[in-house]
Structure formats: structure tokens, C-alpha cells
Design a protein around this motif. Structure first.
Motif, PDB file in Angstrom:
ATOM      1  N   PRO A   1       0.812  -1.231   0.000  1.00 53.28           N
ATOM      2  CA  PRO A   1       0.000   0.000   0.000  1.00 53.28           C
ATOM      3  C   PRO A   1       0.844   1.278   0.000  1.00 53.28           C
ATOM      4  O   PRO A   1       0.348   2.328  -0.397  1.00 53.28           O
ATOM      5  CB  PRO A   1      -0.819  -0.123   1.294  1.00 53.28           C
ATOM      6  N   ASN A   2       2.105   1.175   0.417  1.00 53.15           N
ATOM      7  CA  ASN A   2       2.987   2.346   0.409  1.00 53.15           C
ATOM      8  C   ASN A   2       3.856   2.402  -0.835  1.00 53.15           C
ATOM      9  O   ASN A   2       4.812   3.183  -0.906  1.00 53.15           O
ATOM     10  CB  ASN A   2       3.880   2.332   1.661  1.00 53.15           C
ATOM     11  N   GLY A   3       3.533   1.550  -1.801  1.00 48.90           N
ATOM     12  CA  GLY A   3       4.266   1.559  -3.058  1.00 48.90           C
ATOM     13  C   GLY A   3       5.586   0.829  -3.030  1.00 48.90           C
ATOM     14  O   GLY A   3       6.402   0.980  -3.946  1.00 48.90           O
ATOM     15  N   ARG A   4       5.805   0.009  -2.001  1.00 49.50           N
ATOM     16  CA  ARG A   4       7.053  -0.745  -1.898  1.00 49.50           C
ATOM     17  C   ARG A   4       6.815  -1.982  -1.032  1.00 49.50           C
ATOM     18  O   ARG A   4       5.869  -2.034  -0.236  1.00 49.50           O
ATOM     19  CB  ARG A   4       8.149   0.113  -1.264  1.00 49.50           C
ATOM     20  N   PRO A   5       7.696  -2.992  -1.142  1.00 50.38           N
ATOM     21  CA  PRO A   5       7.576  -4.149  -0.265  1.00 50.38           C
ATOM     22  C   PRO A   5       8.043  -3.820   1.149  1.00 50.38           C
ATOM     23  O   PRO A   5       8.750  -2.830   1.366  1.00 50.38           O
ATOM     24  CB  PRO A   5       8.506  -5.179  -0.919  1.00 50.38           C
ATOM     25  N   LEU A   6       7.663  -4.642   2.092  1.00 52.70           N
ATOM     26  CA  LEU A   6       8.036  -4.393   3.477  1.00 52.70           C
ATOM     27  C   LEU A   6       9.487  -4.764   3.752  1.00 52.70           C
ATOM     28  O   LEU A   6      10.012  -5.731   3.191  1.00 52.70           O
ATOM     29  CB  LEU A   6       7.128  -5.172   4.433  1.00 52.70           C
ATOM     30  N   GLU A   7      10.116  -3.992   4.621  1.00 59.55           N
ATOM     31  CA  GLU A   7      11.488  -4.238   5.037  1.00 59.55           C
ATOM     32  C   GLU A   7      11.495  -5.073   6.326  1.00 59.55           C
ATOM     33  O   GLU A   7      10.512  -5.086   7.083  1.00 59.55           O
ATOM     34  CB  GLU A   7      12.218  -2.913   5.274  1.00 59.55           C
ATOM     35  N   PRO A   8      12.603  -5.782   6.595  1.00 62.48           N
ATOM     36  CA  PRO A   8      12.694  -6.539   7.847  1.00 62.48           C
ATOM     37  C   PRO A   8      12.459  -5.651   9.063  1.00 62.48           C
ATOM     38  O   PRO A   8      12.955  -4.522   9.137  1.00 62.48           O
ATOM     39  CB  PRO A   8      14.140  -7.058   7.833  1.00 62.48           C
ATOM     40  N   GLY A   9      11.658  -6.135   9.985  1.00 59.88           N
ATOM     41  CA  GLY A   9      11.356  -5.396  11.206  1.00 59.88           C
ATOM     42  C   GLY A   9      10.122  -4.524  11.125  1.00 59.88           C
ATOM     43  O   GLY A   9       9.600  -4.092  12.159  1.00 59.88           O
ATOM     44  N   GLU A  10       9.632  -4.261   9.924  1.00 63.14           N
ATOM     45  CA  GLU A  10       8.389  -3.479   9.793  1.00 63.14           C
ATOM     46  C   GLU A  10       7.197  -4.315  10.234  1.00 63.14           C
ATOM     47  O   GLU A  10       7.168  -5.542  10.057  1.00 63.14           O
ATOM     48  CB  GLU A  10       8.199  -3.022   8.350  1.00 63.14           C
ATOM     49  N   ILE A  11       6.201  -3.649  10.767  1.00 59.99           N
ATOM     50  CA  ILE A  11       5.007  -4.340  11.244  1.00 59.99           C
ATOM     51  C   ILE A  11       4.001  -4.490  10.107  1.00 59.99           C
ATOM     52  O   ILE A  11       3.668  -3.515   9.428  1.00 59.99           O
ATOM     53  CB  ILE A  11       4.351  -3.581  12.412  1.00 59.99           C
ATOM     54  N   TRP A  12       3.532  -5.703   9.929  1.00 57.84           N
ATOM     55  CA  TRP A  12       2.516  -5.978   8.916  1.00 57.84           C
ATOM     56  C   TRP A  12       1.255  -6.474   9.604  1.00 57.84           C
ATOM     57  O   TRP A  12       1.287  -7.336  10.487  1.00 57.84           O
ATOM     58  CB  TRP A  12       3.021  -7.034   7.937  1.00 57.84           C
ATOM     59  N   SER A  13       0.125  -5.956   9.211  1.00 53.19           N
ATOM     60  CA  SER A  13      -1.163  -6.438   9.703  1.00 53.19           C
ATOM     61  C   SER A  13      -2.156  -6.434   8.557  1.00 53.19           C
ATOM     62  O   SER A  13      -1.945  -5.785   7.531  1.00 53.19           O
ATOM     63  CB  SER A  13      -1.687  -5.563  10.851  1.00 53.19           C
ATOM     64  N   SER A  14      -3.236  -7.191   8.717  1.00 54.59           N
ATOM     65  CA  SER A  14      -4.264  -7.251   7.686  1.00 54.59           C
ATOM     66  C   SER A  14      -5.614  -7.506   8.335  1.00 54.59           C
ATOM     67  O   SER A  14      -5.937  -8.645   8.696  1.00 54.59           O
ATOM     68  CB  SER A  14      -3.955  -8.358   6.666  1.00 54.59           C
ATOM     69  N   LYS A  15      -6.384  -6.438   8.510  1.00 52.88           N
ATOM     70  CA  LYS A  15      -7.719  -6.581   9.101  1.00 52.88           C
ATOM     71  C   LYS A  15      -8.614  -7.462   8.233  1.00 52.88           C
ATOM     72  O   LYS A  15      -9.443  -8.222   8.736  1.00 52.88           O
ATOM     73  CB  LYS A  15      -8.353  -5.193   9.273  1.00 52.88           C
ATOM     74  N   GLY A  16      -8.436  -7.368   6.900  1.00 54.05           N
ATOM     75  CA  GLY A  16      -9.219  -8.203   6.007  1.00 54.05           C
ATOM     76  C   GLY A  16      -8.928  -9.679   6.193  1.00 54.05           C
ATOM     77  O   GLY A  16      -9.831 -10.523   6.162  1.00 54.05           O
ATOM     78  N   HIS A  17      -7.654  -9.997   6.388  1.00 51.16           N
ATOM     79  CA  HIS A  17      -7.248 -11.382   6.617  1.00 51.16           C
ATOM     80  C   HIS A  17      -7.876 -11.909   7.912  1.00 51.16           C
ATOM     81  O   HIS A  17      -8.393 -13.037   7.955  1.00 51.16           O
ATOM     82  CB  HIS A  17      -5.717 -11.433   6.714  1.00 51.16           C
ATOM     83  N   ALA A  18      -7.829 -11.100   8.977  1.00 47.94           N
ATOM     84  CA  ALA A  18      -8.437 -11.495  10.248  1.00 47.94           C
ATOM     85  C   ALA A  18      -9.931 -11.732  10.087  1.00 47.94           C
ATOM     86  O   ALA A  18     -10.490 -12.713  10.613  1.00 47.94           O
ATOM     87  CB  ALA A  18      -8.174 -10.419  11.301  1.00 47.94           C
ATOM     88  N   ARG A  19     -10.579 -10.823   9.359  1.00 48.75           N
ATOM     89  CA  ARG A  19     -12.015 -10.956   9.121  1.00 48.75           C
ATOM     90  C   ARG A  19     -12.335 -12.255   8.403  1.00 48.75           C
ATOM     91  O   ARG A  19     -13.290 -12.971   8.757  1.00 48.75           O
ATOM     92  CB  ARG A  19     -12.478  -9.758   8.292  1.00 48.75           C
ATOM     93  N   THR A  20     -11.525 -12.591   7.390  1.00 45.41           N
ATOM     94  CA  THR A  20     -11.742 -13.817   6.628  1.00 45.41           C
ATOM     95  C   THR A  20     -11.592 -15.048   7.501  1.00 45.41           C
ATOM     96  O   THR A  20     -12.410 -15.985   7.441  1.00 45.41           O
ATOM     97  CB  THR A  20     -10.766 -13.887   5.444  1.00 45.41           C
ATOM     98  N   LEU A  21     -10.548 -15.094   8.317  1.00 53.82           N
ATOM     99  CA  LEU A  21     -10.337 -16.244   9.198  1.00 53.82           C
ATOM    100  C   LEU A  21     -11.521 -16.441  10.138  1.00 53.82           C
ATOM    101  O   LEU A  21     -11.983 -17.576  10.359  1.00 53.82           O
ATOM    102  CB  LEU A  21      -9.050 -16.061   9.997  1.00 53.82           C
ATOM    103  N   ARG A  22     -12.044 -15.358  10.680  1.00 56.34           N
ATOM    104  CA  ARG A  22     -13.169 -15.478  11.612  1.00 56.34           C
ATOM    105  C   ARG A  22     -14.452 -15.881  10.894  1.00 56.34           C
ATOM    106  O   ARG A  22     -15.276 -16.622  11.443  1.00 56.34           O
ATOM    107  CB  ARG A  22     -13.342 -14.170  12.377  1.00 56.34           C
ATOM    108  N   LEU A  23     -14.614 -15.407   9.658  1.00 57.82           N
ATOM    109  CA  LEU A  23     -15.782 -15.837   8.875  1.00 57.82           C
ATOM    110  C   LEU A  23     -15.708 -17.332   8.549  1.00 57.82           C
ATOM    111  O   LEU A  23     -16.714 -18.048   8.630  1.00 57.82           O
ATOM    112  CB  LEU A  23     -15.850 -15.035   7.569  1.00 57.82           C
TER     113      LEU A  23
END
Length: 538
Positions: free
Chosen positions: A188-210
Motif C-alpha cells: 500500500p505504500n508503493g514498496r515491499p516491506l522491510e525486515p522489522g516493519e510491522i505488517w497487519s491485515s484486518k481483512g485477513h483477520a475478518r476472513t479467518l473469523r468468517l
């Protein structure tokens, strides 16, 4: 000599890890958070199957460049003294005919909307839990949902996978507008994540619970299925909600061969596990010298080449195979193939007819239950198409088909493609020894052969067997060798006619886990130095 009696100190390769021992339970995976999620479930009263599902769900978040909810899975279970297999790989859409694909081009694309097949992972979790679990699916998937919701720090391994996919998809996004869904979710920031950066996904959590709340119904016959259908229609893909609605995993008996007193188990086709069994059966007819003897490695390579030549010619959806599994695994046939192995490298040909991101984990509990589990999106993040509001990366397994019209694995509707992912299991005298697996495309049966031979033939302990330098047969007489392979072995292989490439880094050579149980019930675990491997136990 038992597989759990090691020649300690005879072969000890440089390793970051020692063997791990446990009693009440053990989970081995390629990420610490996934292993911990599985252990948490064991401590709550779940069994090995519950723990494996929890770890598998967690690893879709913490290692998204290797697998996901939109992929496939295979499992081999030892439960209540019996072995079971679950094929949770999806089939092609009903309108994915060879003719329809040819109208778009000469081959199925590796990325974009076209190569998407029905995801089997969620249905696999539901089926395993309902048939063999102890806790509710809501309890089992909640640790993963919390990780997705709260976020986690990305490791070097995961960051590197993110960067590889970013480069690949960035070159294709102009031709495949549907790939923007991947960038929206995973960059979403136009680049891949670097080591140590925090990644989260509310959509992923929602899917797992569904998935947990509806026992998979939301994914296959509800709001997620509807979103997949609309996404496919928008970009003129093949998959439709009707394909999802009709899907069910298949309980199937694993196949096996004996190797020097041990029963080695794999899943039957459409997976490539039969290649490992064929190669081991060939190798059983060949005298092997020392583990680090160049001739041993040469003969192992020749055996895997012969097995691959038959496998690539015959493996498809089991319903469409013309050769039988029994024929492919017959000991007389293996012996006849072994006679073709000489002192020189040879390009193998099929003896029967003329005719490419994964995670692996294992779990065990104090009740004696054990599971060998593997899941994948293929080629890292899969198709590069993501269901945006739900964080689901869809797989590209239709790439496993061929366009050859007369081939048993030719692309077609409602058909399972040749599959790379293969869980393994070892037993002896009708008793479980334990699960093993090494992920990584075409490397998988090759690594199964190398690890099993190391433990059975040369009595390496499981950790040393995983640590040992590996080779990878590429094609013809071309092989790739890990850069830590001793130089005298490389030189000998070249003299025998092998075209050797020394490969720096670890990505090509697979990532594995092993759990064995001894006669006293003690669990012995080993994990992969080529990954963020971690064993959680108590």
C-alpha cells in the motif's frame, strides 16, 4: 538399527540448531509465530490436528509469500493407530477448457486472473477439524486472526519473498490490471516491506473469523465466494462461484513403498509424492557407499532423474491417469530402472510411455497423534490476484497443467492439476515413526530422497539430515549444487558428465521439518536452517 539411533558425531554439518526434544506435544514450522500458535492450541487441550490447523492459519499471515488462504493443502495423519490422507487441492473451473485457454493464448499465464483454480485450504481446515479435531474451529483459528489483526514484525526471509514478488508483478502490472489488487493489499505504500516493519491485515483477520464461524460456508457459498466471482468476471477470468460451491476435499489412502525396513508414505497423484517413492525404490537396488562419497550423490541424482521422467509423463488427476500407481511403484519395475544407472550421467527417458512457494509443518501430541501438513499458493504469492477486502491471495495452480492435447495432465474443466506440494510420513512395523517434509517446487521429492537416505542409509540424526548440503536436478544432465557442497564432490560429478551450477543462497534447495517419536514416546524435532524454522514443544 532404529531411525532414532544416530551415529552421533560421524556426520555433523554446520548447523544453527540442535535436536529439540519434547514429551507432551510438538509443532515444527518455518516461522516461530506459527509454531507458537500451534503450541498454544495444544496447551488449551487441542490435539495435533488442531495444532496443525492453527499453525497453518497463522503462517498464511506471517509468511504470505509462501502460502495463503487461497491456496491448496495436503495432509497425512496418524490418528488412533491408523494412517489417513486428505487431498485439499482444488480443481479447475468448469469453463476452463483447452479451447477456451487457447483463445487467449498458446499457454496458461503464470500470473493474473486466468490460472486461478478453486482454493482448497479453507475446506481442508474445516474437514480436518470436524473429522479429527478436539476444539472448535473458532478456537483453533483465533490465534491466527489475532496475529493478522494486531500485526507482526516481518523477518528477513519474509521480506525477501515480498521483494521478489514485487519485482515480478511490477513488470507485469501494465499487461495485467488485476495485479493492482496485490499492490493495494501487500504494497500500500508503493514498496515491499522491510525486515522489522510491522505488517497487519484486518481483512485477513475478518476472513479467518468468517471461515471459523460459518465452517467455511462464507468462503465457498457466501460473501467471499461472491467477491471472488465478481473479481473474476471483472477481469474475464474462468473461476465462478458455482465452482466454489461444489468443492469438497477428498479423504484418500496414502501410498507407500518400503525402503530398507521402513514404510515411506506420500499422497497419491495429483501430487508428485509418487516420484519420491519411485526414486527410493530404484535406490534400494543400488549399493551406496559413504554419505559424502561422490558416487553416492551421483547415484541418487540418477535415481531421481529416472523417477521424474516417469512422473512427468504420467501424473495427473488420479481420475485421468492411464498408468496405475501399483505399476509405477512395483518393485520389479524399480529394479529394471535401477539397471540403467551407470557411472556416468545420463539424460533419463520415461520407461512407460513417451510423452514449479510453499510451507510445510508437522505436529504431534501426547496421545500419539501426528500430522504431516503442507499448503501453498504456488510461485510465492500465487496468481498475484487478491480479494481486496478479505486479504485472500488466490493461487495459480492451473500452471501445473500442460497444453499437450494427448497428455493425461492436459488442461481441462473440473480437473486437478499436477501438484508440487507433498507431505511425507514414516512408519515401521505398523507403528508411526513420524512426519517429515521439505517444501520447494520440484525440489520436494528430491529433498525427500536426500533426507530419507541420510537418515536410513547413513544414520544421520534428523537435524543433520536437514542441514546436509543439497543438490537439485534441473533438467537433462544439469544439476544445481549448494555452495557449501565439498569441492571434491563437485569435481567428481563434473567428471561423470553432470553439468554443475553452484548456487549461492538457500532459496532453491527447500525448507523442511521433521518430528519423530521414539519407543518411550519422546518427541524428537528438527527444523530447517534455510528458513526461519522453529520448534515449539512442552
Amino acid at each position: 538399527m532404529s531411525l532414532l539411533e544416530f551415529d552421533a558425531g560421524v556426520f555433523h554439518y554446520p548447523s544453527r540448531r540442535e535436536l529439540v526434544y519434547g514429551k507432551k506435544g510438538m509443532v515444527a514450522s518455518s516461522h516461530p509465530l506459527a509454531s507458537q500458535a500451534g503450541l498454544d492450541i495444544l496447551k488449551k487441550g487441542g490435539n495435533a490436528i488442531d495444532a496443525a490447523i492453527a499453525a497453518a492459519a497463522a503462517i498464511t499471515i506471517v509468511e504470505p509469500g509462501s502460502n495463503g488462504i487461497g491456496g491448496d493443502s495436503f495432509s497425512i495423519l496418524w490418528k488412533d493407530g491408523e494412517i489417513h490422507g486428505l487431498n485439499a487441492s482444488g480443481h479447475s473451473p468448469k469453463n476452463m477448457t483447452r479451447e477456451a485457454v487457447m483463445e487467449k493464448g498458446e499457454k496458461i499465464e503464470t500470473h493474473g486472473i486466468d490460472p486461478i483454480t478453486v482454493p482448497g485450504v479453507p475446506a481442508g481446515w474445516v474437514t480436518l477439524n470436524q473429522a479429527h479435531g478436539k476444539l472448535s474451529l473458532e478456537e483453533v483459528l483465533e490465534p491466527a486472526a489475532k496475529i493478522a489483526e494486531e500485526g507482526f514484525p516481518v523477518s528477513n526471509t519474509v521480506s525477501n519473498a515480498w521483494k521478489r514478488t514485487f519485482k515480478i508483478l511490477d513488470k507485469k502490472r501494465k499487461d495485467f490490471p488485476e495485479l493492482e489488487t496485490w499492490f493495494d493489499v501487500f504494497a500500500p505504500n508503493g514498496r515491499p516491506l522491510e525486515p522489522g516493519e510491522i505488517w497487519s491485515s484486518k481483512g485477513h483477520a475478518r476472513t479467518l473469523r468468517l471461515i471459523a464461524k460459518t465452517k467455511g460456508e462464507a468462503f465457498y457459498n457466501g460473501e467471499i465466494a461472491e467477491e471472488i466471482d465478481q473479481l473474476s468476471k471483472k477481469y474475464n477470468g474462468f473461476i465462478r462461484k458455482e465452482d466454489l460451491k461444489d468443492y469438497q476435499p477428498e479423504w484418500i489412502t496414502p501410498i507407500s513403498t518400503t525402503y530398507k525396513g521402513y514404510d515411506i508414505w506420500e499422497m497419491p497423484p495429483n501430487g508428485q509424492g509418487i516420484i519420491a517413492l519411485m526414486a527410493l525404490s530404484i535406490l534400494e537396488n543400488i549399493e551406496l557407499k559413504g554419505k559424502d562419497d561422490p558416487e553416492t550423490i551421483h547415484k541418487q541424482i540418477e535415481a531421481i532423474k529416472l523417477a521424474f521422467s516417469d512422473g512427468q509423463a504420467t501424473i495427473s488427476d488420479l481420475k485421468h491417469m492411464e498408468e496405475t500407481v501399483d505399476r509405477l511403484l512395483s518393485k520389479p519395475y524399480a529394479n529394471s530402472r535401477a539397471q540403467l544407472v551407470s557411472q556416468e550421467a545420463k539424460a533419463a527417458k520415461p520407461g512407460l510411455k513417451d510423452y514449479s512457494g510453499t510451507i510445510y509443518l508437522a505436529a504431534a501430541d501426547e496421545e500419539g497423534n501426528m500430522i504431516s501438513y503442507i499448503q501453498s499458493n504456488y510461485m510465492g504469492f500465487g496468481s498475484g490476484v487478491v480479494v481486496p477486502e478479505y486479504g485472500v491471495s488466490l493461487q495459480n495452480r492451473a500452471c501445473g497443467f500442460t497444453m499437450e492435447e494427448e497428455h493425461p495432465n492436459v488442461i481441462g474443466p473440473e480437473k486437478k492439476p499436477f501438484h508440487t506440494i507433498i507431505p511425507g510420513f514414516i512408519s515401521k512395523d505398523e507403528q508411526a515413526v513420524g512426519p517429515f517434509g521439505i517444501m520447494g517446487g520440484q525440489m520436494q521429492p528430491q529433498a525427500h530422497l536426500q533426507v530419507i537416505s541420510s537418515m536410513v542409509d547413513f544414520h544421520l540424526n534428523p537435524q543433520d539430515a536437514l542441514d546436509a548440503p543439497r543438490w537439485h536436478w534441473d533438467e537433462g544432465n544439469k544439476i544445481s549444487i549448494e555452495s557449501v557442497m565439498p569441492l571434491n564432490i563437485v569435481e567428481d560429478l563434473i567428471r561423470r558428465g553432470h553439468e554443475v551450477t553452484i548456487v549461492p543462497g538457500k532459496g532453491l534447495f527447500g525448507r523442511g521439518q521433521i518430528i519423530l517419536r521414539d519407543e518411550m514416546g519422546v518427541l524428537v524435532g528438527a527444523t530447517e536452517p534455510r528458513a526461519d524454522g522453529h520448534i515449539s514443544t512442552w
